[in-house]
Design a protein around this motif. Structure first.
Motif, short mmCIF file in Angstrom:
data_model
loop_
_atom_site.label_atom_id
_atom_site.label_comp_id
_atom_site.label_asym_id
_atom_site.label_seq_id
_atom_site.Cartn_x
_atom_site.Cartn_y
_atom_site.Cartn_z
N ALA A 1 0.81 -1.22 0.00
CA ALA A 1 0.00 0.00 0.00
C ALA A 1 0.84 1.27 0.00
CB ALA A 1 -0.93 0.00 1.21
N GLN A 2 2.15 1.14 0.22
CA GLN A 2 3.02 2.32 0.28
C GLN A 2 3.54 2.75 -1.09
OE1 GLN A 2 3.49 3.67 3.45
NE2 GLN A 2 2.05 2.04 4.01
N PHE A 3 3.19 1.99 -2.14
CA PHE A 3 3.73 2.28 -3.47
C PHE A 3 2.94 3.36 -4.20
CE2 PHE A 3 5.44 -2.16 -3.26
CZ PHE A 3 6.78 -1.82 -3.41
N LYS A 4 3.67 4.10 -5.03
CA LYS A 4 3.09 4.92 -6.08
C LYS A 4 3.79 4.53 -7.37
CE LYS A 4 1.75 8.95 -3.33
NZ LYS A 4 1.90 10.43 -3.17
N VAL A 5 2.99 4.23 -8.40
CA VAL A 5 3.55 3.76 -9.66
C VAL A 5 3.03 4.64 -10.78
CG1 VAL A 5 1.70 2.11 -10.14
CG2 VAL A 5 4.04 1.66 -10.99
N ALA A 6 3.68 4.60 -11.91
CA ALA A 6 3.30 5.42 -13.06
C ALA A 6 1.87 5.11 -13.50
CB ALA A 6 4.28 5.17 -14.21
N PRO A 7 1.17 6.10 -14.03
CA PRO A 7 -0.20 5.87 -14.52
C PRO A 7 -0.23 4.75 -15.55
CG PRO A 7 0.31 8.22 -14.49
CD PRO A 7 1.59 7.50 -14.20
N GLY A 8 -1.28 3.94 -15.49
CA GLY A 8 -1.43 2.84 -16.42
C GLY A 8 -0.86 1.52 -15.93
N PHE A 9 -0.24 1.55 -14.74
CA PHE A 9 0.36 0.33 -14.19
C PHE A 9 -0.17 0.05 -12.79
CE2 PHE A 9 3.39 1.87 -17.29
CZ PHE A 9 3.82 0.73 -17.94
N LYS A 10 -0.03 -1.20 -12.36
CA LYS A 10 -0.35 -1.59 -11.00
C LYS A 10 0.75 -2.50 -10.48
CE LYS A 10 -3.36 -5.36 -12.59
NZ LYS A 10 -4.72 -5.98 -12.49
N VAL A 11 0.89 -2.54 -9.15
CA VAL A 11 1.92 -3.35 -8.50
C VAL A 11 1.25 -4.54 -7.84
CG1 VAL A 11 3.83 -3.37 -6.86
CG2 VAL A 11 3.23 -1.25 -8.05
N GLU A 12 1.76 -5.74 -8.13
CA GLU A 12 1.22 -6.96 -7.55
C GLU A 12 2.30 -7.67 -6.74
OE1 GLU A 12 -1.98 -8.07 -11.13
OE2 GLU A 12 -0.14 -9.25 -10.86
N LEU A 13 1.92 -8.19 -5.58
CA LEU A 13 2.83 -8.99 -4.76
C LEU A 13 2.83 -10.43 -5.27
CD1 LEU A 13 4.64 -9.14 -2.19
CD2 LEU A 13 2.58 -9.85 -0.94
N VAL A 14 4.02 -10.93 -5.64
CA VAL A 14 4.14 -12.27 -6.19
C VAL A 14 4.62 -13.26 -5.14
CG1 VAL A 14 5.31 -13.68 -7.93
CG2 VAL A 14 4.55 -11.37 -8.50
N ALA A 15 5.55 -12.83 -4.30
CA ALA A 15 6.09 -13.72 -3.26
C ALA A 15 6.62 -12.88 -2.12
CB ALA A 15 7.20 -14.60 -3.83
N SER A 16 6.64 -13.47 -0.92
CA SER A 16 7.14 -12.76 0.26
C SER A 16 7.58 -13.77 1.30
CB SER A 16 6.06 -11.83 0.83
OG SER A 16 4.92 -12.58 1.23
N GLU A 17 8.19 -13.24 2.37
CA GLU A 17 8.60 -14.10 3.46
C GLU A 17 7.38 -14.76 4.11
OE1 GLU A 17 7.51 -10.22 5.29
OE2 GLU A 17 8.85 -10.69 3.63
N PRO A 18 7.45 -15.97 4.64
CA PRO A 18 8.68 -16.75 4.82
C PRO A 18 9.07 -17.59 3.60
CG PRO A 18 6.86 -17.90 5.83
CD PRO A 18 6.29 -16.60 5.31
N MET A 19 8.30 -17.49 2.51
CA MET A 19 8.61 -18.30 1.32
C MET A 19 9.96 -17.91 0.73
SD MET A 19 6.26 -19.02 -2.03
CE MET A 19 5.15 -20.01 -1.03
N VAL A 20 10.26 -16.61 0.72
CA VAL A 20 11.57 -16.13 0.28
C VAL A 20 12.15 -15.24 1.36
CG1 VAL A 20 11.10 -16.28 -2.18
CG2 VAL A 20 10.53 -14.20 -0.97
N LYS A 21 13.45 -15.32 1.52
CA LYS A 21 14.14 -14.50 2.51
C LYS A 21 15.40 -13.93 1.87
CE LYS A 21 12.54 -17.29 6.45
NZ LYS A 21 12.96 -18.08 7.65
N ASP A 22 15.57 -12.63 2.01
CA ASP A 22 16.76 -11.94 1.50
C ASP A 22 16.99 -12.21 0.01
OD1 ASP A 22 17.29 -11.25 4.24
OD2 ASP A 22 18.14 -13.25 4.49
N PRO A 23 15.97 -12.04 -0.85
CA PRO A 23 16.13 -12.33 -2.28
C PRO A 23 16.98 -11.27 -2.99
CG PRO A 23 14.00 -11.33 -1.90
CD PRO A 23 14.61 -11.54 -0.54
#
Length: 708
Positions: free
Chosen positions: A56-78
């Motif tokens: 929710a803290q993101f701001k992205v260019a018009p016409g785009f959206k940000v999606e979460l694909v993976a996060s901890e604990p599945m990945v750590k320090d990628p």
């Protein structure tokens, strides 16, 4: 397969600055280092957001959206991401990096390569398998025909999954690699990025690699960048450095772009975040922090990715996305005009109600650390978030930064990490190709390069006929034909007919690729054959062709390919050569010709390359029977051989014939190699070459050692 330029900020809780003296401190700045200027803008403890809160803290260019694909604990320090042909995501984790503020155990075998899967196809990874979990600061990977190449601190390994469970069962260290990382992780080889010319390029490296017949071949290469590597549909290479958003060159096509200089750099190093950027290593210096708390210029640039023939459409063709983890942003640069019409880029900035201007992607979460990015098989940008408060390595940490980081608790927690996808709001999916040859025509560059890589590295000679049909098909898309030609070159199956059709084609890039690969159709990569000069001259006279193509055709029609040598070698003319004026004249002409037509494989010093070409220095093949040497040059050599009585191992069992070269050229080259690098033998004359051709006029096949 880019890998980030990770500038780790180390933190440690302490009560008195005077107790510490950091490696990054400079004696001349003792008074400045004690600055507390950061308290004006960022005095508070930094919150730790959940993945959803951080999104929710993101701001992205018009016409785009940000999606979460993976996060901890599945990945750590990628720190990097790539995909296999089945669409599974492979993630590298730097799990031992800076576990405490002193870097204790940095080189323990605890870093991993994870395989992530989206089993329910909802766009979010839900299954993780550790492919390897005992590496030393894993830096990058590359998929090859026999397994997966994994680079760690100090070595490059071939890892194999023999039973299909996505876990490494066998591994072999191929050779030392990234050895500098043992003492300085910021300045060691990384990337293994496969590009249009069938080579894997690396940052912070003086070599490029290729996988052939189950072995790695290496050749000298221009040093580029610090972390990560990218390329586009035209074979340009993109890289960057700490305070430089990006740099790009077109060495693949003999540096025919830009019109001036050898590389293009960004128009600015300015950066526009959406939060104060006080936690940077040298912000104690006056003027580093602006009145609004942000920094004016980038100092922590990391990996990058290039949108070329992806999901964002023509308006974003050639866009460079560069990571700035220190300012929690991703910058975007668009070409001023379509390639090759311009070498200027425009920094993409967007209005912001609070900060006036911001980058393509910006976060108010100070722990958002975009250290790397890749374009995925779906044509979208994937951003790798190391997600730590501190990103500066202990080797360069200043006491100023250490104190700020400790008081604001940026040092904890560790073991987090997120991967995001930047998707156009009108995104439409495109199916993967049905087979490898079809993959060469896929709309997305990712699939075209992957298909080319698998055909070439797999030695798929059974597909050569179908690939040639694509290369010769005037109705096929231009870039599909270009990939087909480079694929044929990689297989050693590029024919003169295909090159001629390409040079005569109306599409400038097809024509330029035909000129670039003309030598390959004769089995010599770096020599432009005389029989193509008339076609090159005709290209110069065409109307409405880009100046890049016309200039290139003009250069090679007159003087052949520009030098592609990357290593400087100063030849020492032997005394006996200098004393014989006739020998000296032929020797010098041969030296110039050798550097163009033979030096890439046998090298300027004549010592050859492992797994590619045998040595010519002090070789009995060179200094022995002149007729044998002439025979090898004119008709080629195949099968196993011995040099000075010892079997040559690892070298491909074929020396291509060079009989298409003029007698004068061959005489010069052979005279040079017989009298250079400590060799000493007689002159080979034009008459010697002419006489051999008459004697062996009926011969077509290459020689074998036993025939001599």
């Amino acid at each position: 397969m880019n890998f980030p330029r990770i500038i780790f900020l180390i933190v440690f809780s302490f009560s008195s600055l005077s107790l510490f003296s950091q490696n990054g401190d400079k004696a001349s700045e003792k008074d400045l280092i004690s600055s507390l200027n950061w308290k004006k803008w960022s005095p508070d403890v930094v919150p730790v957001f959940t993945p959803a809160e951080s999104l929710a803290q993101f701001k992205v260019a018009p016409g785009f959206k940000v999606e979460l694909v993976a996060s901890e604990p599945m990945v750590k320090d990628p720190v990097f991401v790539d995909w296999d042909d089945q669409g599974r995501m492979w993630v590298g984790e730097l799990r031992t990096y800076m576990r405490d503020l002193d870097g204790t155990g940095e080189n323990e075998r605890m870093s991993r390569v994870m395989v992530l899967e989206d089993t329910d196809q909802d766009g979010v990874m839900d299954k993780a398998t550790p492919f390897v979990d005992d590496m030393i600061n894993v830096r990058c990977i590359a998929f090859v025909d026999d397994g997966v190449l994994v680079v760690e601190t100090g070595g490059l390994w071939l890892c194999k999954d023999t039973d299909g469970d996505l876990r490494c069962d066998e591994r072999e260290k191929l050779f030392d690699f990234a050895t500098a990382a043992q003492s300085n992780i910021e300045h060691a080889e990384n990337a293994l990025h496969f590009a249009l010319d069938n080579w894997m390029y690396n940052s912070k490296s003086s070599r490029k690699l290729a996988w052939r017949n189950g072995k790695l071949i290496e050749m000298p290469a221009k040093g580029r960048g610090q972390w990560g590597m990218g390329s586009d549909a035209y074979g340009r290479l993109y890289f960057n450095a700490n305070s430089n958003w990006f740099e790009v060159d077109w060495a693949t096509y003999d540096r025919q772009w830009p019109s001036k200089g050898s590389t293009v750099k960004p128009p600015t190093n300015r950066v526009f975040g959406i939060r104060p950027n006080t936690a940077l290593n040298r912000n104690y210096r006056p003027g580093r922090i602006l009145e609004d708390g942000r920094v004016a210029s980038v100092t922590t640039i990391s990996g990058l990715a290039v949108h070329s023939h992806g999901a964002y459409g023509k308006d974003w063709e050639g866009a460079i996305f560069s990571m700035s983890p220190g300012t929690n942003t991703v910058g975007a640069f668009l070409p001023e005009k379509p390639f090759p019409a311009s070498d200027q880029y425009v920094h993409q900035l967007y209005p912001d109600a609070v900060w006036k201007e911001r980058e393509f992607l910006a976060s108010s979460d100070e722990r958002f650390r975009p250290v790397n990015a890749s374009m995925g098989p779906d044509g979208c940008l994937y951003v790798v978030d190391f997600h730590r408060g501190v990103i500066q390595h202990k080797r360069y940490l200043t006491s100023y930064l250490r104190r700020q980081s400790a008081e604001r608790q940026l040092d904890k927690p560790i073991g987090l990490g997120r991967i995001y996808r930047i998707v156009p709001k009108d995104h439409k999916t495109i199916d993967p190709p049905s087979d490898l040859v079809a993959g060469l025509s896929h709309p997305h560059l990712w699939w075209r390069l992957r298909s080319q890589k698998r055909i070439v590295e797999g030695g798929r000679q059974d597909l050569a006929t179908d690939v040639q049909k694509l290369a010769d098909n005037k109705k096929a898309k231009a870039h599909a034909r270009v990939h087909a030609m480079w694929t044929l070159a990689g297989l050693g199956k590029l024919k003169e007919k295909t090159v001629r059709l390409a040079i005569e084609d109306h599409h400038w890039f097809v024509s330029m690729t035909g000129l670039r690969l003309a030598g390959e159709s004769k089995g010599v990569a770096d020599f432009f054959p005389d029989e193509f000069k008339t076609l090159a001259e005709q290209v110069v006279d065409r109307k409405m062709v880009p100046s890049t193509l016309a200039s290139y055709a003009g250069i090679i029609s007159k003087s052949g390919y520009p030098s592609r040598a990357v290593k400087t070698y100063k030849d020492k003319e032997a005394d006996w050569v200098k004393k014989d004026s006739n020998l000296l004249s032929v020797y010098r002409k041969g030296r110039d010709q050798y550097s163009v037509s033979c030096g890439a494989c046998h090298q300027a010093d004549g010592k050859g390359l492992p797994n590619m070409a045998p040595t010519l220095a002090k070789s009995d093949w060179v200094t022995g029977d002149a007729k044998r040497l002439i025979g090898v040059a004119v008709h080629g050599l195949m099968g196993p051989i011995k040099v000075n009585g010892k079997p040559v191992e690892g070298v491909p069992p074929i020396m291509p014939p060079h009989g298409f070269m003029k007698d004068e050229q061959l005489a010069g080259i052979l005279t040079y190699v017989r009298n250079a690098w400590g060799n000493r033998a007689g002159l080979i004359s034009i008459e010697d070459i002419t006489g051999y051709r008459k004697t062996e006029s009926a011969r077509v096949a290459p020689w074998t050692e036993v025939e001599f």
